[in-house]
Enzyme design. Structure first.
Site, PDB file in Angstrom:
ATOM      1  N   LYS A  48       0.789  -1.237   0.000  1.00  0.00           N
ATOM      2  CA  LYS A  48       0.000   0.000   0.000  1.00  0.00           C
ATOM      3  C   LYS A  48       0.820   1.286   0.000  1.00  0.00           C
ATOM      4  CE  LYS A  48      -3.345  -1.085  -0.690  1.00  0.00           C
ATOM      5  NZ  LYS A  48      -3.597  -1.802  -2.001  1.00  0.00           N
ATOM      6  N   HIS A 109       7.152  -7.528  -1.807  1.00  0.00           N
ATOM      7  CA  HIS A 109       6.842  -6.837  -0.545  1.00  0.00           C
ATOM      8  C   HIS A 109       7.727  -7.369   0.585  1.00  0.00           C
ATOM      9  CE1 HIS A 109       3.592  -4.625  -2.222  1.00  0.00           C
ATOM     10  NE2 HIS A 109       2.710  -5.598  -2.263  1.00  0.00           N
ATOM     11  N   SER A 139      -4.996   2.756   4.190  1.00  0.00           N
ATOM     12  CA  SER A 139      -5.070   2.112   2.885  1.00  0.00           C
ATOM     13  C   SER A 139      -5.078   0.586   3.031  1.00  0.00           C
ATOM     14  CB  SER A 139      -3.891   2.568   2.023  1.00  0.00           C
ATOM     15  OG  SER A 139      -3.958   2.000   0.740  1.00  0.00           O
TER      16      SER A 139
HETATM   17  P1  A3P Z   1      -5.233   4.593  -1.101  1.00  0.00           P
HETATM   18  O1  A3P Z   1      -5.853   3.330  -0.593  1.00  0.00           O
HETATM   19  O2  A3P Z   1      -4.814   5.506   0.011  1.00  0.00           O
HETATM   20  O3  A3P Z   1      -6.046   5.294  -2.126  1.00  0.00           O
HETATM   21  P2  A3P Z   1      -0.110  -0.359  -3.594  1.00  0.00           P
HETATM   22  O4  A3P Z   1      -0.075  -0.246  -5.067  1.00  0.00           O
HETATM   23  O5  A3P Z   1       1.233  -0.382  -2.942  1.00  0.00           O
HETATM   24  O6  A3P Z   1      -1.015  -1.453  -3.145  1.00  0.00           O
HETATM   25  O7  A3P Z   1      -0.727   1.008  -3.045  1.00  0.00           O
HETATM   26  C1  A3P Z   1      -2.065   1.346  -3.295  1.00  0.00           C
HETATM   27  C2  A3P Z   1      -2.279   2.781  -2.878  1.00  0.00           C
HETATM   28  O8  A3P Z   1      -1.639   3.634  -3.841  1.00  0.00           O
HETATM   29  C3  A3P Z   1      -3.744   3.172  -2.846  1.00  0.00           C
HETATM   30  O9  A3P Z   1      -3.853   4.183  -1.835  1.00  0.00           O
HETATM   31  C4  A3P Z   1      -3.913   3.716  -4.251  1.00  0.00           C
HETATM   32  O10 A3P Z   1      -5.037   4.531  -4.425  1.00  0.00           O
HETATM   33  C5  A3P Z   1      -2.620   4.503  -4.384  1.00  0.00           C
HETATM   34  N1  A3P Z   1      -2.295   4.824  -5.778  1.00  0.00           N
HETATM   35  C6  A3P Z   1      -2.230   4.005  -6.837  1.00  0.00           C
HETATM   36  N2  A3P Z   1      -1.961   4.680  -7.961  1.00  0.00           N
HETATM   37  C7  A3P Z   1      -1.854   5.981  -7.610  1.00  0.00           C
HETATM   38  C8  A3P Z   1      -1.602   7.196  -8.332  1.00  0.00           C
HETATM   39  N3  A3P Z   1      -1.423   7.183  -9.645  1.00  0.00           N
HETATM   40  N4  A3P Z   1      -1.565   8.347  -7.620  1.00  0.00           N
HETATM   41  C9  A3P Z   1      -1.757   8.370  -6.296  1.00  0.00           C
HETATM   42  N5  A3P Z   1      -2.012   7.254  -5.562  1.00  0.00           N
HETATM   43  C10 A3P Z   1      -2.060   6.079  -6.212  1.00  0.00           C
END
Ligand code: A3P
Length: 284
Positions: A48, A109, A139
């Site tokens: 996340k 991860h 998140s």
């Molecule tokens: P939120 O749940 O706070 O919205 P991962 O890819 O490590 O699983 O992380 C997911 C998080 O990154 C989510 O956060 C997601 O919305 C955010 N995320 C993914 N793409 C993004 C982007 N282009 N800009 C900002 N946040 C992004």
């Protein structure tokens, strides 16, 4: 999904001092024996922290012109998740072995001590994205609600302590020069600046047009709509519970923590991070 029902909501257990589920430990031997290459790029994050975002940016940087890749290959196949091993889905390690691209983009991860040794031997480049603990916890909470191969929200976190994870990777920076650390908050604040940092680290100098295109495609709103980036093709995720591309903000924790909870959190944070030099911003 029915075949898998007994496998949903796996339990957490201690695995070499890290809380894990079977989906990330069952292929351990094969994963540890993974043969890295010098041009591999390992994306290393705590869940996340912005894994998908940086994966997508890297994929566009290297493979933007391959149009089929853009339209029919989901991001989790372009950038395999090394340690994942879920019934009836290809193992991440096998997908990584099958990659024919150069460089290969691979995601993990794992805490730093779990990274297969050939990555270090081959001096592969590694890119770590870190995100402040409060937003990350929010998140992760929503992710655990919507992803049925994760433990129920509220349990300890898969991939262990966030503190151990970020400190482990941060400390590695002083001895391993092929490691770039980026922060989610910096990416939100000024994606162009961070893209330049990334290109500098990789020795790439894309045209300003290409950079503009990448920043536009990798913008939250566009990734949220993009079926190849938003995980809508994965049945174990129920995006009606909470979308994978949820908010993409810095400071959303303020909508979830009470002032009292935030104070308790801060106190514990200070204690756990007092010997650490890594500094996070939980607002911008
Ligand atoms: P939120 O749940 O706070 O919205 P991962 O890819 O490590 O699983 O992380 C997911 C998080 O990154 C989510 O956060 C997601 O919305 C955010 N995320 C993914 N793409 C993004 C982007 N282009 N800009 C900002 N946040 C992004």
């Amino acid at each position: 999904l029915t075949d898998m029902e007994s496998d949903l909501r796996p339990t957490l257990f201690d695995f070499h001092g890290v809380s894990m589920t079977k989906y990330f430990t069952e292929n351990w031997e094969n994963v540890q024996n993974f043969q890295a290459r010098p041009d591999d790029i390992l994306i290393a994050t705590y869940p996340k922290a912005g894994t998908t975002w940086i994966s997508y940016i890297l994929d566009l940087l290297y493979f933007e012109q391959k149009s089929e890749r853009e339209t029919i290959v989901p991001i989790y196949e372009r950038v395999p998740f090394l340690e994942i091993s879920i019934p009836s889905q290809p193992k991440g390690k096998d997908l990584a072995d099958k990659l024919t691209t150069s460089p290969r983009l691979i995601k993990t991860h794992f805490p730093v001590q779990f990274v297969p040794k050939s990555f270090w031997e081959q001096k592969s480049r590694m890119i770590c994205v870190m995100r402040n603990a409060k937003d990350l916890a929010v998140s992760y909470f929503h992710f655990n609600r919507m992803n049925h191969v994760q433990p129920e929200a509220g349990d300890w976190m898969v991939f262990g302590s966030w503190y151990d994870h970020v400190n482990g990777w941060w400390e590695k920076k002083s001895t391993y020069s092929n490691l770039l650390v980026l922060f989610y908050e910096d990416l939100v604040e000024d994606p162009g600046r961070e893209l330049d940092k990334l290109c500098h680290f990789l020795g790439l100098s894309p045209s300003s047009e290409k950079k503009e295109r990448i920043l536009s495609s990798a913008h939250f709103d566009n990734m949220k709509q993009n079926k190849m980036a938003n995980y809508s093709t994965l049945p174990v995720m129920d995006q009606k519970v909470s979308p994978f591309m949820r908010k993409g903000k810095v400071g959303d924790w303020k909508n979830h923590f009470t002032v009292a909870q935030s104070e308790v959190f801060d106190e514990d944070y200070e204690r756990k991070m007092k010997n650490s030099s890594v500094k996070f911003r939980d607002e911008i």
